[in-house]
Design a protein around this motif. Structure first.
Motif, PDB file in Angstrom:
ATOM      1  N   ASN A 178       0.817  -1.199   0.000  1.00  6.37           N
ATOM      2  CA  ASN A 178       0.000   0.000   0.000  1.00  6.37           C
ATOM      3  C   ASN A 178       0.852   1.250   0.000  1.00  6.37           C
ATOM      4  O   ASN A 178       0.527   2.241  -0.624  1.00  6.37           O
ATOM      5  N   SER A 179       1.983   1.176   0.740  1.00 12.35           N
ATOM      6  CA  SER A 179       2.840   2.353   0.837  1.00 12.35           C
ATOM      7  C   SER A 179       3.518   2.652  -0.489  1.00 12.35           C
ATOM      8  O   SER A 179       3.923   3.775  -0.744  1.00 12.35           O
ATOM      9  N   LYS A 180       3.643   1.641  -1.353  1.00  7.86           N
ATOM     10  CA  LYS A 180       4.288   1.840  -2.638  1.00  7.86           C
ATOM     11  C   LYS A 180       3.290   2.215  -3.735  1.00  7.86           C
ATOM     12  O   LYS A 180       3.683   2.560  -4.827  1.00  7.86           O
ATOM     13  N   ASN A 181       1.998   2.087  -3.452  1.00  2.88           N
ATOM     14  CA  ASN A 181       0.992   2.320  -4.472  1.00  2.88           C
ATOM     15  C   ASN A 181       0.293   3.662  -4.322  1.00  2.88           C
ATOM     16  O   ASN A 181      -0.895   3.777  -4.576  1.00  2.88           O
ATOM     17  N   LYS A 182       1.030   4.688  -3.902  1.00  2.77           N
ATOM     18  CA  LYS A 182       0.435   6.002  -3.727  1.00  2.77           C
ATOM     19  C   LYS A 182       0.342   6.745  -5.058  1.00  2.77           C
ATOM     20  O   LYS A 182      -0.432   7.665  -5.197  1.00  2.77           O
ATOM     21  N   LYS A 183       1.160   6.359  -6.030  1.00  2.00           N
ATOM     22  CA  LYS A 183       1.161   7.049  -7.310  1.00  2.00           C
ATOM     23  C   LYS A 183      -0.015   6.590  -8.175  1.00  2.00           C
ATOM     24  O   LYS A 183      -0.414   5.439  -8.137  1.00  2.00           O
ATOM     25  N   THR A 184      -0.537   7.528  -8.954  1.00  2.00           N
ATOM     26  CA  THR A 184      -1.671   7.248  -9.829  1.00  2.00           C
ATOM     27  C   THR A 184      -1.158   6.860 -11.207  1.00  2.00           C
ATOM     28  O   THR A 184      -0.366   7.587 -11.815  1.00  2.00           O
ATOM     29  N   THR A 185      -1.616   5.718 -11.716  1.00  2.00           N
ATOM     30  CA  THR A 185      -1.241   5.285 -13.059  1.00  2.00           C
ATOM     31  C   THR A 185      -2.146   5.974 -14.076  1.00  2.00           C
ATOM     32  O   THR A 185      -3.364   6.015 -13.910  1.00  2.00           O
ATOM     33  N   ILE A 186      -1.534   6.531 -15.121  1.00  2.00           N
ATOM     34  CA  ILE A 186      -2.311   7.192 -16.174  1.00  2.00           C
ATOM     35  C   ILE A 186      -1.853   6.690 -17.543  1.00  2.00           C
ATOM     36  O   ILE A 186      -0.698   6.295 -17.724  1.00  2.00           O
ATOM     37  N   GLY A 187      -2.772   6.673 -18.494  1.00  2.00           N
ATOM     38  CA  GLY A 187      -2.430   6.352 -19.872  1.00  2.00           C
ATOM     39  C   GLY A 187      -2.206   7.650 -20.633  1.00  2.00           C
ATOM     40  O   GLY A 187      -3.072   8.529 -20.632  1.00  2.00           O
ATOM     41  N   LEU A 188      -1.044   7.804 -21.252  1.00  2.00           N
ATOM     42  CA  LEU A 188      -0.716   9.025 -21.986  1.00  2.00           C
ATOM     43  C   LEU A 188      -0.710   8.724 -23.479  1.00  2.00           C
ATOM     44  O   LEU A 188       0.201   8.065 -23.991  1.00  2.00           O
ATOM     45  N   THR A 189      -1.740   9.187 -24.184  1.00  2.00           N
ATOM     46  CA  THR A 189      -1.809   8.959 -25.620  1.00  2.00           C
ATOM     47  C   THR A 189      -0.978   9.996 -26.359  1.00  2.00           C
ATOM     48  O   THR A 189      -0.656  11.061 -25.822  1.00  2.00           O
ATOM     49  N   THR A 190      -0.624   9.674 -27.597  1.00  2.00           N
ATOM     50  CA  THR A 190       0.178  10.578 -28.417  1.00  2.00           C
ATOM     51  C   THR A 190      -0.692  11.714 -28.938  1.00  2.00           C
ATOM     52  O   THR A 190      -1.813  11.491 -29.403  1.00  2.00           O
ATOM     53  N   PHE A 191      -0.183  12.943 -28.849  1.00  2.00           N
ATOM     54  CA  PHE A 191      -0.925  14.081 -29.384  1.00  2.00           C
ATOM     55  C   PHE A 191      -1.041  13.948 -30.902  1.00  2.00           C
ATOM     56  O   PHE A 191      -0.072  13.621 -31.587  1.00  2.00           O
ATOM     57  N   GLU A 192      -2.236  14.203 -31.399  1.00  2.00           N
ATOM     58  CA  GLU A 192      -2.495  14.076 -32.824  1.00  2.00           C
ATOM     59  C   GLU A 192      -2.349  15.439 -33.501  1.00  2.00           C
ATOM     60  O   GLU A 192      -2.983  16.419 -33.089  1.00  2.00           O
ATOM     61  N   ALA A 193      -1.514  15.502 -34.524  1.00  2.00           N
ATOM     62  CA  ALA A 193      -1.338  16.740 -35.285  1.00  2.00           C
ATOM     63  C   ALA A 193      -2.361  16.773 -36.413  1.00  2.00           C
ATOM     64  O   ALA A 193      -2.476  15.809 -37.173  1.00  2.00           O
ATOM     65  N   LEU A 194      -3.098  17.864 -36.537  1.00  2.00           N
ATOM     66  CA  LEU A 194      -4.075  17.960 -37.619  1.00  2.00           C
ATOM     67  C   LEU A 194      -3.379  17.987 -38.976  1.00  2.00           C
ATOM     68  O   LEU A 194      -3.955  17.583 -39.985  1.00  2.00           O
ATOM     69  N   ASP A 195      -2.132  18.444 -38.980  1.00  2.00           N
ATOM     70  CA  ASP A 195      -1.320  18.410 -40.198  1.00  2.00           C
ATOM     71  C   ASP A 195      -0.131  17.486 -39.930  1.00  2.00           C
ATOM     72  O   ASP A 195       0.675  17.751 -39.038  1.00  2.00           O
ATOM     73  N   GLU A 196      -0.038  16.391 -40.681  1.00  2.00           N
ATOM     74  CA  GLU A 196       1.017  15.386 -40.441  1.00  2.00           C
ATOM     75  C   GLU A 196       2.423  15.967 -40.461  1.00  2.00           C
ATOM     76  O   GLU A 196       3.324  15.462 -39.794  1.00  2.00           O
ATOM     77  N   LYS A 197       2.624  17.021 -41.224  1.00  2.00           N
ATOM     78  CA  LYS A 197       3.981  17.581 -41.333  1.00  2.00           C
ATOM     79  C   LYS A 197       4.454  18.176 -39.998  1.00  2.00           C
ATOM     80  O   LYS A 197       5.643  18.421 -39.809  1.00  2.00           O
ATOM     81  N   ASN A 198       3.510  18.369 -39.062  1.00  2.00           N
ATOM     82  CA  ASN A 198       3.866  18.866 -37.727  1.00  2.00           C
ATOM     83  C   ASN A 198       4.122  17.725 -36.741  1.00  2.00           C
ATOM     84  O   ASN A 198       3.911  17.877 -35.542  1.00  2.00           O
ATOM     85  N   TYR A 199       4.601  16.600 -37.246  1.00  2.00           N
ATOM     86  CA  TYR A 199       4.824  15.427 -36.389  1.00  2.00           C
ATOM     87  C   TYR A 199       5.861  15.691 -35.307  1.00  2.00           C
ATOM     88  O   TYR A 199       5.760  15.187 -34.188  1.00  2.00           O
ATOM     89  N   ARG A 200       6.886  16.490 -35.628  1.00  2.00           N
ATOM     90  CA  ARG A 200       7.923  16.778 -34.625  1.00  2.00           C
ATOM     91  C   ARG A 200       7.340  17.583 -33.460  1.00  2.00           C
ATOM     92  O   ARG A 200       7.655  17.341 -32.302  1.00  2.00           O
ATOM     93  N   GLU A 201       6.502  18.553 -33.814  1.00  2.00           N
ATOM     94  CA  GLU A 201       5.884  19.385 -32.795  1.00  2.00           C
ATOM     95  C   GLU A 201       4.934  18.574 -31.915  1.00  2.00           C
ATOM     96  O   GLU A 201       4.875  18.766 -30.694  1.00  2.00           O
ATOM     97  N   ALA A 202       4.185  17.653 -32.538  1.00  2.00           N
ATOM     98  CA  ALA A 202       3.263  16.802 -31.773  1.00  2.00           C
ATOM     99  C   ALA A 202       4.033  15.897 -30.814  1.00  2.00           C
ATOM    100  O   ALA A 202       3.610  15.674 -29.668  1.00  2.00           O
ATOM    101  N   GLU A 203       5.179  15.399 -31.268  1.00  2.00           N
ATOM    102  CA  GLU A 203       6.008  14.543 -30.408  1.00  2.00           C
ATOM    103  C   GLU A 203       6.586  15.345 -29.246  1.00  2.00           C
ATOM    104  O   GLU A 203       6.623  14.876 -28.106  1.00  2.00           O
ATOM    105  N   LEU A 204       7.018  16.577 -29.514  1.00  2.00           N
ATOM    106  CA  LEU A 204       7.561  17.439 -28.467  1.00  2.00           C
ATOM    107  C   LEU A 204       6.490  17.754 -27.428  1.00  2.00           C
ATOM    108  O   LEU A 204       6.753  17.751 -26.218  1.00  2.00           O
ATOM    109  N   LEU A 205       5.276  17.972 -27.883  1.00  2.00           N
ATOM    110  CA  LEU A 205       4.163  18.257 -26.984  1.00  2.00           C
ATOM    111  C   LEU A 205       3.853  17.049 -26.104  1.00  2.00           C
ATOM    112  O   LEU A 205       3.654  17.167 -24.892  1.00  2.00           O
TER     113      LEU A 205
END
Length: 294
Positions: free
Chosen positions: A30-57
């Motif tokens: 119990n003492s080790k399970n204080k952190k909350t697990t979350i699922g972090l999805t990849t940000f979707e760029a409306l324009d594919e050419k902005n893939y680097r920016e979406a990854e940075l975000l």
């Protein structure tokens, strides 16, 4: 007869040790399970050419969760079937990637699914470098129900007279860094970090509230928490705020915050009432810069 008594005593001793070890294991777990697990999805760029920016975000939001020490983020790099995608291939396969993260998050007991969209990126040449303007949204959903819990759009501030960076990526990094504290407070407000009240320690001026988180969870002086009375009405959860308090001192694995005398008796009564359910959660602190460092 003596042999049977000794055997019985030995069995009882072994049983007692098993029980003690089980209890100790439970406390440790119990003492080790204080952190909350979350699922972090990849940000979707409306324009594919902005893939680097979406990854940075995506990486910036992940850093905020890691730095806070409150969360265990599960993202595409956690799983071999999604980690294989690189650069623009990430955006071309973003629906599949985010589907895997959502499914695995549910299996791993994640409470929240966090992601968003990069809606616009604009760069402008300036005398001393590159200026960046961007717009993006962050969405927080329940992993269990899929229900959208919160959404916010982040846009750039006032036009700067100086460049944001020497190239496009450094310019965008500057813009995101300016929004880190705002993003952090949005996360705090919508992914409650719940803690346990260990003790109400009475003092001359009032009382100290001791909670079961500290250095390992990144709690620092100035962080704020609220205590709520939780009840159910017509199948809906009701949370009534009892009191807010700030952390005055972190003592290893325990954090301490003070409250005034006029609230001590009421809070003491609620804590000791077996029929009352209380929830102690971290809340937004508009002047705190220690949690999500820029």
């Amino acid at each position: 007869m003596k042999m049977k008594i000794q055997t019985l005593k030995m069995k009882n001793t072994i049983l007692f040790l098993i029980v003690i070890l089980s209890i100790s294991s439970g406390i440790s777990q119990n003492s080790k399970n204080k952190k909350t697990t979350i699922g972090l999805t990849t940000f979707e760029a409306l324009d594919e050419k902005n893939y680097r920016e979406a990854e940075l975000l995506t990486e910036t939001v992940k850093e905020l969760f890691v730095e806070s020490k409150r969360y265990i983020p599960l993202d595409r790099t956690t799983y071999a079937e999604t980690a294989k995608y690189k650069e623009i291939e990430v955006q071309k396969n973003v629906s599949f990637i985010n589907g895997v993260v959502a499914k695995q998050g549910l299996q791993k007991g994640a409470k929240y699914l966090i992601g968003g969209k990069l809606t616009a990126v604009e760069y402008a040449d300036m005398k001393n470098g590159i200026d960046c303007k961007l717009s993006f949204s962050i969405n927080i959903s329940s992993v269990e129900t899929g229900e959208l819990m919160a959404s916010e759009t982040f846009t750039p501030g006032p036009i700067s007279i100086s460049a944001d960076g020497i190239d496009e990526i450094s310019a965008m990094s500057t813009q995101i860094n300016l929004l880190r504290n705002k993003i952090g407070n949005f996360i705090i407000a919508n992914t409650p970090f719940s803690v346990e009240i260990i003790q109400l320690e009475k003092t001359k001026k009032g009382a100290n509230i001791l909670i079961n988180v500290g250095v390992d969870e990144g709690v620092e002086k100035g962080n704020r928490f609220a205590i709520y009375k939780v009840s159910s009405i017509a199948g809906l959860t009701r949370k009534q705020e009892i009191i807010k308090f700030s952390i005055d001192e972190v003592q290893g694995g325990i954090s301490v915050g003070g409250i005034k005398k006029n609230m001590v008796d009421e809070l003491d009564q609620l804590i000791n009432d077996p029929n009352v359910e209380l929830s102690c959660e971290e809340i937004e602190c508009k002047i705190c810069f220690n949690k999500f460092k820029i």
